[in-house]
Write an enzyme that holds these catalytic residues in place. Sequence first.
Site, PDB file in Angstrom:
ATOM      1  N   CYS A 197      -7.824  42.917  48.632  1.00 33.57           N
ATOM      2  CA  CYS A 197      -8.423  44.129  48.254  1.00 33.57           C
ATOM      3  C   CYS A 197      -7.548  45.372  48.008  1.00 33.57           C
ATOM      4  O   CYS A 197      -7.819  46.140  47.524  1.00 33.57           O
ATOM      5  CB  CYS A 197      -9.541  44.391  49.319  1.00 33.57           C
ATOM      6  SG  CYS A 197     -10.653  42.790  49.319  1.00 33.57           S
ATOM      7  N   HIS A 200     -12.088  51.101  47.588  1.00 29.78           N
ATOM      8  CA  HIS A 200     -12.495  49.770  47.161  1.00 29.78           C
ATOM      9  C   HIS A 200     -13.887  49.342  47.545  1.00 29.78           C
ATOM     10  O   HIS A 200     -14.241  49.781  48.652  1.00 29.78           O
ATOM     11  CB  HIS A 200     -11.336  48.871  48.112  1.00 29.78           C
ATOM     12  CG  HIS A 200     -12.054  47.191  47.967  1.00 29.78           C
ATOM     13  ND1 HIS A 200     -12.013  46.638  47.017  1.00 29.78           N
ATOM     14  CD2 HIS A 200     -12.191  46.616  48.992  1.00 29.78           C
ATOM     15  CE1 HIS A 200     -12.437  45.413  47.325  1.00 29.78           C
ATOM     16  NE2 HIS A 200     -12.747  45.295  48.625  1.00 29.78           N
ATOM     17  N   ASN A 203     -18.317  42.989  45.631  1.00 29.27           N
ATOM     18  CA  ASN A 203     -16.943  43.106  45.777  1.00 29.27           C
ATOM     19  C   ASN A 203     -16.109  42.452  45.001  1.00 29.27           C
ATOM     20  O   ASN A 203     -15.963  41.189  44.886  1.00 29.27           O
ATOM     21  CB  ASN A 203     -16.800  42.684  47.137  1.00 29.27           C
ATOM     22  CG  ASN A 203     -15.416  42.873  47.895  1.00 29.27           C
ATOM     23  OD1 ASN A 203     -14.115  42.935  46.911  1.00 29.27           O
ATOM     24  ND2 ASN A 203     -15.151  42.981  49.175  1.00 29.27           N
TER      25      ASN A 203
HETATM   26  N1  COA Z   1     -28.222  35.897  54.242  1.00 23.57           N
HETATM   27  C1  COA Z   1     -28.858  35.723  55.300  1.00 23.57           C
HETATM   28  N2  COA Z   1     -28.378  35.750  56.322  1.00 23.57           N
HETATM   29  C2  COA Z   1     -27.284  35.755  56.806  1.00 23.57           C
HETATM   30  C3  COA Z   1     -26.261  35.853  55.552  1.00 23.57           C
HETATM   31  C4  COA Z   1     -26.975  35.872  54.181  1.00 23.57           C
HETATM   32  N3  COA Z   1     -25.990  35.877  53.313  1.00 23.57           N
HETATM   33  N4  COA Z   1     -25.121  36.114  56.045  1.00 23.57           N
HETATM   34  C5  COA Z   1     -25.109  36.014  57.532  1.00 23.57           C
HETATM   35  N5  COA Z   1     -26.548  35.779  57.909  1.00 23.57           N
HETATM   36  C6  COA Z   1     -27.020  35.651  59.123  1.00 23.57           C
HETATM   37  C7  COA Z   1     -25.860  35.005  60.193  1.00 23.57           C
HETATM   38  O1  COA Z   1     -26.067  33.771  60.195  1.00 23.57           O
HETATM   39  C8  COA Z   1     -26.715  35.681  61.249  1.00 23.57           C
HETATM   40  O2  COA Z   1     -27.772  34.951  61.840  1.00 23.57           O
HETATM   41  P1  COA Z   1     -27.789  34.477  63.440  1.00 23.57           P
HETATM   42  O3  COA Z   1     -28.168  35.888  63.833  1.00 23.57           O
HETATM   43  O4  COA Z   1     -28.999  33.819  63.271  1.00 23.57           O
HETATM   44  O5  COA Z   1     -26.749  33.982  64.005  1.00 23.57           O
HETATM   45  C9  COA Z   1     -27.224  37.038  60.887  1.00 23.57           C
HETATM   46  O6  COA Z   1     -27.273  36.880  59.426  1.00 23.57           O
HETATM   47  C10 COA Z   1     -26.494  38.273  61.372  1.00 23.57           C
HETATM   48  O7  COA Z   1     -25.201  38.011  60.915  1.00 23.57           O
HETATM   49  P2  COA Z   1     -23.938  38.875  61.196  1.00 23.57           P
HETATM   50  O8  COA Z   1     -22.749  38.238  60.855  1.00 23.57           O
HETATM   51  O9  COA Z   1     -24.224  39.409  62.508  1.00 23.57           O
HETATM   52  O10 COA Z   1     -24.449  40.278  60.179  1.00 23.57           O
HETATM   53  P3  COA Z   1     -23.792  41.417  59.769  1.00 23.57           P
HETATM   54  O11 COA Z   1     -24.802  42.566  60.410  1.00 23.57           O
HETATM   55  O12 COA Z   1     -22.494  41.617  60.732  1.00 23.57           O
HETATM   56  O13 COA Z   1     -23.358  41.466  58.628  1.00 23.57           O
HETATM   57  C11 COA Z   1     -21.418  41.057  57.012  1.00 23.57           C
HETATM   58  C12 COA Z   1     -22.470  40.431  57.954  1.00 23.57           C
HETATM   59  C13 COA Z   1     -20.509  40.161  56.238  1.00 23.57           C
HETATM   60  C14 COA Z   1     -22.360  41.752  55.888  1.00 23.57           C
HETATM   61  C15 COA Z   1     -20.950  42.446  57.618  1.00 23.57           C
HETATM   62  O14 COA Z   1     -20.261  41.830  58.739  1.00 23.57           O
HETATM   63  C16 COA Z   1     -19.817  43.034  56.686  1.00 23.57           C
HETATM   64  O15 COA Z   1     -20.109  43.598  55.887  1.00 23.57           O
HETATM   65  N6  COA Z   1     -18.496  42.921  57.037  1.00 23.57           N
HETATM   66  C17 COA Z   1     -17.536  43.385  56.064  1.00 23.57           C
HETATM   67  C18 COA Z   1     -17.521  42.282  55.031  1.00 23.57           C
HETATM   68  C19 COA Z   1     -16.375  42.910  53.927  1.00 23.57           C
HETATM   69  O16 COA Z   1     -16.629  43.884  53.441  1.00 23.57           O
HETATM   70  N7  COA Z   1     -15.730  41.963  53.407  1.00 23.57           N
HETATM   71  C20 COA Z   1     -14.891  42.670  52.701  1.00 23.57           C
HETATM   72  C21 COA Z   1     -13.479  43.158  52.960  1.00 23.57           C
HETATM   73  S1  COA Z   1     -12.655  43.643  51.769  1.00 23.57           S
END
Ligand code: COA
Length: 330
Positions: free
Chosen positions: A113, A257, A287
Site C-alpha cells: 500500500c 491511501h 482498496n
Molecule cells: N462480512 C461479514 N462478517 C465478517 C466479515 C465480512 N466480510 N469479515 C469478518 N466478519 C465477522 C468476523 O468473523 C467477526 O465475527 P465474530 O464476531 O463472530 O467472530 C465479526 O465480523 C467482527 O470481526 P472483526 O474482525 O472484529 O471486525 P472489525 O470490526 O475489526 O472489522 C476489518 C474488520 C477488516 C474491517 C477491520 O479490522 C479493518 O478495517 N482493519 C484494517 C484493514 C485494512 O484497512 N487493511 C488494509 C490495510 S492497507
Amino acid sequence: MRGARIMGTGRELPSRVVTNDDLTKLMDTSDEWIVQRTGIRERRYADPEVANCHLGTAAARKAIEKAGLSVGDIDLVIFATLSPDMYFPGVGVLVQEMLGLRNVGALDVRDQCSGFVYALSVAEAYVKGGFHDHVLVIGSEIHSRGLNFSTPGRDVTVIFGDGSGAAVVGPAEPGKGILSTHLHSEGKYAKELCAAEPGFLQNPWLTHEMIDEGRIYPKMNGKYVFAHAVRRFPEVIREALAKNGYATSDVGMVIPHQANERITQAVREALELPTEKVFSNIERYGNTTAASIPIALDECVEQGRVKDGDLVCLAAFGAGFTWASALIRW
Ligand code: COA
C-alpha cells in the site's frame, strides 16, 4: 539542485463493477457489514484476459499524454505492485515492451500500500539528482485473482479491488513540486498482513496442501492493522509538514491511501481537517493497494480539487508494515 514535479497523471479501472451484493452470493457477508466497517460499496475486477501490465500500460499512456510528453521522452519506469503478472521478471519490463519505450531501466517496487509513495520517492531522487529527466511511476494491482471467495476469506476479500494509476515525474524549479518524501518500515509486523505461501521460506516453495488448505491467500490481522494505521497516517503527514515548515491548516488536500473509510475518517479527526480536505473514493473502488493514491490523485486533478499552487500531501500505510508521505507544492 533542481526540483521534481508530477507533470501528468492517469488512471485505468476495469469496467466490471462488483457490488457488495454480488459478493454475498459467494460468501457469508452483507452490504450492511461491508459499508459499516469499510465504507466500500463496490470495486472493479479485471476481465480474465486483462493483466496487471495492461492496466498499468493504459494508465501510463494517459499520464504521459497529460504530461505533454511522448513515450520516447521516458527515461525510467518504476512499477509498484503486490500482484505481479509473473513471479519474475517484474511488471516494469512488460510495460517497457508494451509502451514501446526505448531500452530504459525498469524497476519494480514491492512495498504494497505504500508502494506508490515509495516509488515516487525514487523518481524524485533521480530527477532532483539530474540522473533522469522523465520518470514514469505506476501503481497497479489485480487483486481479484488472488483472493479467497469463500467465507473464511471474507475479512480480506471484501476490501480489495483492481485498478491502476500512473504519474510522470519531471524537472521543476527548486522549491516547487515534490518538496520531500518520508519512508518508514517496521518489519517485525510483516506477518500481520501478508501472503507468505507460496514462498521461498518454505521448501518446497509451493505444495498441494497450501492450495487445498487455503494457505495461499492473504492473511490480515485486521484490528492490528487498523490500530497501527490510525497512528502512522497522522504521524507521517505531520512529519512531512514539519520538515517543510507548514501547519495542517496550510494543506489544500490530503490524499491518503484508500485503506478503509474508517481509517480515513480517523485521519481527518486526528488532523482536525474538514471532510473535503481528505480525499476519499474507496466507496467506488475498494482498496487498490499501490494503485489507490495515483487513482485518487488523478481524480482530484480532474475534478479541480488539486490546483496549481495547492499544498498536497500523499500518505500511505500498509503491509510490511510500511508507511510513507510526500508533500507536494502542486
Ligand atoms: N462480512 C461479514 N462478517 C465478517 C466479515 C465480512 N466480510 N469479515 C469478518 N466478519 C465477522 C468476523 O468473523 C467477526 O465475527 P465474530 O464476531 O463472530 O467472530 C465479526 O465480523 C467482527 O470481526 P472483526 O474482525 O472484529 O471486525 P472489525 O470490526 O475489526 O472489522 C476489518 C474488520 C477488516 C474491517 C477491520 O479490522 C479493518 O478495517 N482493519 C484494517 C484493514 C485494512 O484497512 N487493511 C488494509 C490495510 S492497507
